[in-house]
Design a protein around this motif. Sequence first.
Motif, PDB file in Angstrom:
ATOM      1  N   GLN A  55       7.423  22.107   1.229  1.00  0.00           N
ATOM      2  CA  GLN A  55       8.239  22.969   0.379  1.00  0.00           C
ATOM      3  C   GLN A  55       9.527  22.279  -0.054  1.00  0.00           C
ATOM      4  O   GLN A  55      10.116  22.643  -1.073  1.00  0.00           O
ATOM      5  N   VAL A  56       9.952  21.254   0.687  1.00  0.00           N
ATOM      6  CA  VAL A  56      11.168  20.524   0.336  1.00  0.00           C
ATOM      7  C   VAL A  56      10.899  19.503  -0.756  1.00  0.00           C
ATOM      8  O   VAL A  56      11.616  19.435  -1.760  1.00  0.00           O
ATOM      9  N   HIS A  57       9.850  18.676  -0.565  1.00  0.00           N
ATOM     10  CA  HIS A  57       9.626  17.575  -1.511  1.00  0.00           C
ATOM     11  C   HIS A  57       8.333  17.672  -2.319  1.00  0.00           C
ATOM     12  O   HIS A  57       8.141  16.901  -3.265  1.00  0.00           O
ATOM     13  N   GLY A  58       7.437  18.577  -1.964  1.00  0.00           N
ATOM     14  CA  GLY A  58       6.224  18.782  -2.749  1.00  0.00           C
ATOM     15  C   GLY A  58       5.192  17.683  -2.629  1.00  0.00           C
ATOM     16  O   GLY A  58       4.275  17.593  -3.462  1.00  0.00           O
ATOM     17  N   LEU A  59       5.270  16.844  -1.597  1.00  0.00           N
ATOM     18  CA  LEU A  59       4.315  15.752  -1.394  1.00  0.00           C
ATOM     19  C   LEU A  59       3.275  16.166  -0.360  1.00  0.00           C
ATOM     20  O   LEU A  59       3.613  16.356   0.816  1.00  0.00           O
ATOM     21  N   SER A  60       2.048  16.294  -0.794  1.00  0.00           N
ATOM     22  CA  SER A  60       0.990  16.728   0.113  1.00  0.00           C
ATOM     23  C   SER A  60       0.335  15.533   0.793  1.00  0.00           C
ATOM     24  O   SER A  60       0.411  14.401   0.306  1.00  0.00           O
ATOM     25  N   ALA A  61      -0.341  15.803   1.907  1.00  0.00           N
ATOM     26  CA  ALA A  61      -1.077  14.754   2.610  1.00  0.00           C
ATOM     27  C   ALA A  61      -2.179  14.195   1.712  1.00  0.00           C
ATOM     28  O   ALA A  61      -2.457  12.989   1.737  1.00  0.00           O
ATOM     29  N   GLU A  62      -2.781  15.045   0.889  1.00  0.00           N
ATOM     30  CA  GLU A  62      -3.832  14.585  -0.022  1.00  0.00           C
ATOM     31  C   GLU A  62      -3.268  13.623  -1.059  1.00  0.00           C
ATOM     32  O   GLU A  62      -3.850  12.574  -1.342  1.00  0.00           O
ATOM     33  N   PHE A  63      -2.123  13.963  -1.646  1.00  0.00           N
ATOM     34  CA  PHE A  63      -1.488  13.096  -2.644  1.00  0.00           C
ATOM     35  C   PHE A  63      -1.128  11.740  -2.045  1.00  0.00           C
ATOM     36  O   PHE A  63      -1.262  10.694  -2.688  1.00  0.00           O
ATOM     37  N   LEU A  64      -0.677  11.731  -0.804  1.00  0.00           N
ATOM     38  CA  LEU A  64      -0.209  10.499  -0.171  1.00  0.00           C
ATOM     39  C   LEU A  64      -1.328   9.692   0.476  1.00  0.00           C
ATOM     40  O   LEU A  64      -1.092   8.566   0.921  1.00  0.00           O
ATOM     41  N   SER A  65      -2.534  10.226   0.509  1.00  0.00           N
ATOM     42  CA  SER A  65      -3.620   9.589   1.261  1.00  0.00           C
ATOM     43  C   SER A  65      -4.003   8.215   0.730  1.00  0.00           C
ATOM     44  O   SER A  65      -4.470   7.361   1.502  1.00  0.00           O
ATOM     45  N   ASP A  66      -3.824   7.952  -0.566  1.00  0.00           N
ATOM     46  CA  ASP A  66      -4.184   6.643  -1.117  1.00  0.00           C
ATOM     47  C   ASP A  66      -2.966   5.748  -1.349  1.00  0.00           C
ATOM     48  O   ASP A  66      -3.071   4.683  -1.955  1.00  0.00           O
ATOM     49  N   LYS A  67      -1.808   6.179  -0.859  1.00  0.00           N
ATOM     50  CA  LYS A  67      -0.591   5.382  -1.011  1.00  0.00           C
ATOM     51  C   LYS A  67      -0.493   4.351   0.116  1.00  0.00           C
ATOM     52  O   LYS A  67      -1.136   4.491   1.158  1.00  0.00           O
ATOM     53  N   PRO A  68       0.273   3.278  -0.060  1.00  0.00           N
ATOM     54  CA  PRO A  68       0.366   2.252   0.982  1.00  0.00           C
ATOM     55  C   PRO A  68       1.026   2.787   2.257  1.00  0.00           C
ATOM     56  O   PRO A  68       1.852   3.705   2.204  1.00  0.00           O
ATOM     57  N   LYS A  69       0.655   2.210   3.370  1.00  0.00           N
ATOM     58  CA  LYS A  69       1.308   2.540   4.633  1.00  0.00           C
ATOM     59  C   LYS A  69       2.635   1.786   4.709  1.00  0.00           C
ATOM     60  O   LYS A  69       2.845   0.797   4.008  1.00  0.00           O
ATOM     61  N   PHE A  70       3.516   2.259   5.575  1.00  0.00           N
ATOM     62  CA  PHE A  70       4.850   1.662   5.626  1.00  0.00           C
ATOM     63  C   PHE A  70       4.783   0.162   5.907  1.00  0.00           C
ATOM     64  O   PHE A  70       5.534  -0.616   5.312  1.00  0.00           O
ATOM     65  N   ALA A  71       3.906  -0.250   6.803  1.00  0.00           N
ATOM     66  CA  ALA A  71       3.809  -1.674   7.150  1.00  0.00           C
ATOM     67  C   ALA A  71       3.490  -2.527   5.932  1.00  0.00           C
ATOM     68  O   ALA A  71       3.856  -3.705   5.883  1.00  0.00           O
ATOM     69  N   GLU A  72       2.843  -1.932   4.927  1.00  0.00           N
ATOM     70  CA  GLU A  72       2.470  -2.680   3.726  1.00  0.00           C
ATOM     71  C   GLU A  72       3.636  -2.846   2.755  1.00  0.00           C
ATOM     72  O   GLU A  72       3.572  -3.695   1.871  1.00  0.00           O
ATOM     73  N   VAL A  73       4.670  -2.028   2.897  1.00  0.00           N
ATOM     74  CA  VAL A  73       5.816  -2.125   1.976  1.00  0.00           C
ATOM     75  C   VAL A  73       7.084  -2.569   2.692  1.00  0.00           C
ATOM     76  O   VAL A  73       8.129  -2.729   2.052  1.00  0.00           O
ATOM     77  N   ALA A  74       7.003  -2.789   4.002  1.00  0.00           N
ATOM     78  CA  ALA A  74       8.200  -3.117   4.787  1.00  0.00           C
ATOM     79  C   ALA A  74       8.884  -4.386   4.285  1.00  0.00           C
ATOM     80  O   ALA A  74      10.109  -4.430   4.136  1.00  0.00           O
ATOM     81  N   ASP A  75       8.106  -5.438   4.047  1.00  0.00           N
ATOM     82  CA  ASP A  75       8.698  -6.699   3.591  1.00  0.00           C
ATOM     83  C   ASP A  75       9.375  -6.522   2.225  1.00  0.00           C
ATOM     84  O   ASP A  75      10.444  -7.087   1.981  1.00  0.00           O
ATOM     85  N   ALA A  76       8.746  -5.757   1.346  1.00  0.00           N
ATOM     86  CA  ALA A  76       9.332  -5.529   0.021  1.00  0.00           C
ATOM     87  C   ALA A  76      10.635  -4.751   0.129  1.00  0.00           C
ATOM     88  O   ALA A  76      11.601  -5.040  -0.580  1.00  0.00           O
ATOM     89  N   LEU A  77      10.670  -3.770   1.015  1.00  0.00           N
ATOM     90  CA  LEU A  77      11.893  -3.004   1.219  1.00  0.00           C
ATOM     91  C   LEU A  77      13.015  -3.899   1.748  1.00  0.00           C
ATOM     92  O   LEU A  77      14.142  -3.874   1.233  1.00  0.00           O
ATOM     93  N   LEU A  78      12.711  -4.691   2.770  1.00  0.00           N
ATOM     94  CA  LEU A  78      13.719  -5.581   3.351  1.00  0.00           C
ATOM     95  C   LEU A  78      14.198  -6.611   2.327  1.00  0.00           C
ATOM     96  O   LEU A  78      15.378  -6.969   2.296  1.00  0.00           O
ATOM     97  N   GLU A  79      13.288  -7.075   1.476  1.00  0.00           N
ATOM     98  CA  GLU A  79      13.656  -8.029   0.431  1.00  0.00           C
ATOM     99  C   GLU A  79      14.620  -7.394  -0.558  1.00  0.00           C
ATOM    100  O   GLU A  79      15.601  -8.016  -0.985  1.00  0.00           O
ATOM    101  N   PHE A  80      14.348  -6.148  -0.922  1.00  0.00           N
ATOM    102  CA  PHE A  80      15.196  -5.491  -1.920  1.00  0.00           C
ATOM    103  C   PHE A  80      16.584  -5.194  -1.360  1.00  0.00           C
ATOM    104  O   PHE A  80      17.596  -5.453  -2.019  1.00  0.00           O
ATOM    105  N   VAL A  81      16.666  -4.641  -0.156  1.00  0.00           N
ATOM    106  CA  VAL A  81      17.985  -4.277   0.376  1.00  0.00           C
ATOM    107  C   VAL A  81      18.769  -5.513   0.793  1.00  0.00           C
ATOM    108  O   VAL A  81      20.004  -5.506   0.757  1.00  0.00           O
ATOM    109  N   GLY A  82      18.072  -6.593   1.184  1.00  0.00           N
ATOM    110  CA  GLY A  82      18.756  -7.813   1.575  1.00  0.00           C
ATOM    111  C   GLY A  82      19.769  -7.545   2.668  1.00  0.00           C
ATOM    112  O   GLY A  82      19.494  -6.819   3.627  1.00  0.00           O
ATOM    113  N   ASP A  83      20.974  -8.104   2.516  1.00  0.00           N
ATOM    114  CA  ASP A  83      22.037  -7.871   3.493  1.00  0.00           C
ATOM    115  C   ASP A  83      23.143  -6.992   2.907  1.00  0.00           C
ATOM    116  O   ASP A  83      24.267  -6.992   3.379  1.00  0.00           O
TER     117      ASP A  83
END
Length: 234
Positions: A55-83
């Motif tokens: 009810q807060v964000h409207g993201l269902s488990a079904e909608f997110l089922s084909d999205k990447p897992k956190f481990a798959e985007v962790a390096d990209a996130l760390l690269e973007f935020v840098g230091d």
Amino acid sequence: MREVVLDTETTGFDAVGGDRLVEIGCVELINHVPTNRTFWKYINPERDMPQAAFQVHGLSAEFLSDKPKFAEVADALLEFVGDSPLIIHNAEFDMKFINVELERAGKPTIPFARAIDTVAMARKKFPGAPASLDALCKRFNIDNSNRTLHGALLDAQLLADVYLELMGGRQAGLVLTEEITVSVDLDFTGGRRSASPGITLPVRPPRPHAPLPEELALHQAFVAKISNAIWLKA
């Protein structure tokens, strides 16, 4: 000076007890001015979605089922935020979730000291006043009419505006163009990086300046009166 405004959405409030991240949104600031670089990912939480969170964000488990897992985007996130310092509304909440996810993925965590909490900034500047993102948008006349549901990227963009106001406000004379937001996908899992290594600021689109027919006629009449005119030699 580079800063990153960050927001997340989750399945709940307990990062240690089993709740997971479902969305991350980041907005880049250079010298307190938003660039067009963002990082935005939906994340498969690998679990069900509680109704209260939906009810807060409207993201269902079904909608997110084909999205990447956190481990798959962790390096990209760390690269973007840098230091860079991280600008976060209620920083303790988001930092805890991010670091629990990073630990689970076997990645280095982000020191909490890098976080700048805009809730604390707002409460210090306006003691006793509401410090929610919606309340601050209203205080600073920031348009949040599109925020019918929470969304990590939208909230990060709104928070960037709120943060600049909390810092003293942007000088009107420096806002030369309309800001353009582009979602940058830094997904290294397939060996592809679509983000530009440089920083591209928004620019005003070119405007046509073609002469009118009557202006051309007046120019030709003027040139005809000039002896040895250079325009006739072209």
